[in-house]
Scaffold this motif. Structure first.
Motif, PDB file in Angstrom:
ATOM      1  N   ASN A  18       0.824  -1.211   0.000  1.00 29.19           N
ATOM      2  CA  ASN A  18       0.000   0.000   0.000  1.00 29.19           C
ATOM      3  C   ASN A  18       0.863   1.267   0.000  1.00 29.19           C
ATOM      4  O   ASN A  18       0.556   2.244  -0.677  1.00 29.19           O
ATOM      5  CB  ASN A  18      -0.941   0.007   1.204  1.00 29.19           C
ATOM      6  CG  ASN A  18      -2.097  -0.952   1.043  1.00 29.19           C
ATOM      7  OD1 ASN A  18      -2.324  -1.497  -0.038  1.00 29.19           O
ATOM      8  ND2 ASN A  18      -2.843  -1.173   2.116  1.00 29.19           N
ATOM      9  N   LYS A  33       0.825   3.829  -3.075  1.00 31.79           N
ATOM     10  CA  LYS A  33       0.466   5.225  -2.809  1.00 31.79           C
ATOM     11  C   LYS A  33       1.474   6.184  -3.446  1.00 31.79           C
ATOM     12  O   LYS A  33       1.089   7.146  -4.128  1.00 31.79           O
ATOM     13  CB  LYS A  33       0.414   5.462  -1.298  1.00 31.79           C
ATOM     14  CG  LYS A  33       0.215   6.925  -0.912  1.00 31.79           C
ATOM     15  CD  LYS A  33       0.282   7.110   0.592  1.00 31.79           C
ATOM     16  CE  LYS A  33       0.165   8.579   0.973  1.00 31.79           C
ATOM     17  NZ  LYS A  33       0.236   8.793   2.439  1.00 31.79           N
ATOM     18  N   GLU A  87      -6.156   3.930  -3.067  1.00 28.93           N
ATOM     19  CA  GLU A  87      -4.954   4.564  -3.630  1.00 28.93           C
ATOM     20  C   GLU A  87      -4.940   4.440  -5.148  1.00 28.93           C
ATOM     21  O   GLU A  87      -4.641   5.408  -5.869  1.00 28.93           O
ATOM     22  CB  GLU A  87      -3.687   3.933  -3.045  1.00 28.93           C
ATOM     23  CG  GLU A  87      -3.494   4.123  -1.552  1.00 28.93           C
ATOM     24  CD  GLU A  87      -3.248   5.575  -1.150  1.00 28.93           C
ATOM     25  OE1 GLU A  87      -3.077   6.423  -2.043  1.00 28.93           O
ATOM     26  OE2 GLU A  87      -3.228   5.847   0.064  1.00 28.93           O
TER      27      GLU A  87
END
Length: 229
Positions: free
Chosen positions: A32, A36, A68
């Motif tokens: 993640n 991002k 995201e």
């Protein structure tokens, strides 16, 4: 995270491969963070490639992963992939949250599809999801850009009932919209209301109002000279 902040994406990817080989496998949070930063820097294609490799590393995607990616895809107007992701979310039983809807509404609004964006605002309300200030700002800005300033004013006047607190961005969009479609007199009313709420106007608002004051008084030539100076 540090490598990505310094745009060392190849080093970050190599680190993930090293983690897997040294019995310290990356998890969903690892991916993640990487996704991002890739999306923020405009490398959405690379983020999607990384997304496809998560399963290979035994990592399940969660709502943050999808949000995201959606933010990145809507930012570059890749609606086909964005809506494929939304279908994938529903198929995997991942509930949309306020960030998901804000990404959708913001992306559609920026692409000039404000009426479609409003449909998704309606969906989040029907699902009982509480809109936030970001939602409010997107909608008010969209109304103002479409020339529907009266609708933006009505929305702002009812913000307390829906639990949204206007901020500097809210009033900036509204005041600019009022100037362009109604006039300075009403804009000054909302400027005063903004100050009464404890929100301090910034230099951008004052500059905008001064420009409109020059236009109202017929000093376009003087304004041009002022800008050159």
């Amino acid at each position: 995270d540090v490598l990505c902040r310094n745009f060392m994406f190849d080093r970050a990817y190599n680190l993930i491969e090293k983690m897997a080989m040294e019995n310290c496998p990356p998890n969903t949070i690892t991916f993640n963070v990487f996704i991002k930063h890739l999306c923020t820097s405009g490398r959405v294609d690379q983020a999607m490639e990384l997304f496809d490799k998560m399963e290979h590393h035994g990592c399940a995607c969660n709502i943050t992963t999808y949000n995201e990616l959606l933010g990145g895809l809507f930012k570059i107007n890749n609606f086909r992939l964005a809506f494929e992701l939304l279908v994938d979310m529903e198929r995997n039983g991942i509930e949309f949250n306020i960030v998901t809807y804000n990404n959708i509404v913001n992306g559609l609004s920026r692409a000039g599809m404000f009426e479609v964006a409003l449909m998704f605002v309606g969906k989040l309300l029907v699902k009982g999801i509480k809109p936030d200030t970001f939602t409010l700002n997107i909608v008010i800005n969209g109304y103002c850009k479409c020339g529907k300033v009266e609708s933006a004013i009505k929305l702002l006047d009812t913000t307390s009932s829906v639990g949204c607190n206007p901020d500097l961005v809210t009033f900036t969009s509204l005041i600019c919209g009022i100037c362009e479609t109604i006039g300075l007199d009403l804009a000054s009313v909302y400027l005063q209301r903004m100050i009464e709420k404890g929100i301090c106007p910034n230099i951008s608002i004052w500059n905008f109002l001064v420009r409109w004051l020059f236009r109202k008084l017929g000093y376009d030539a003087s304004l041009t000279h002022f800008n050159n100076v």
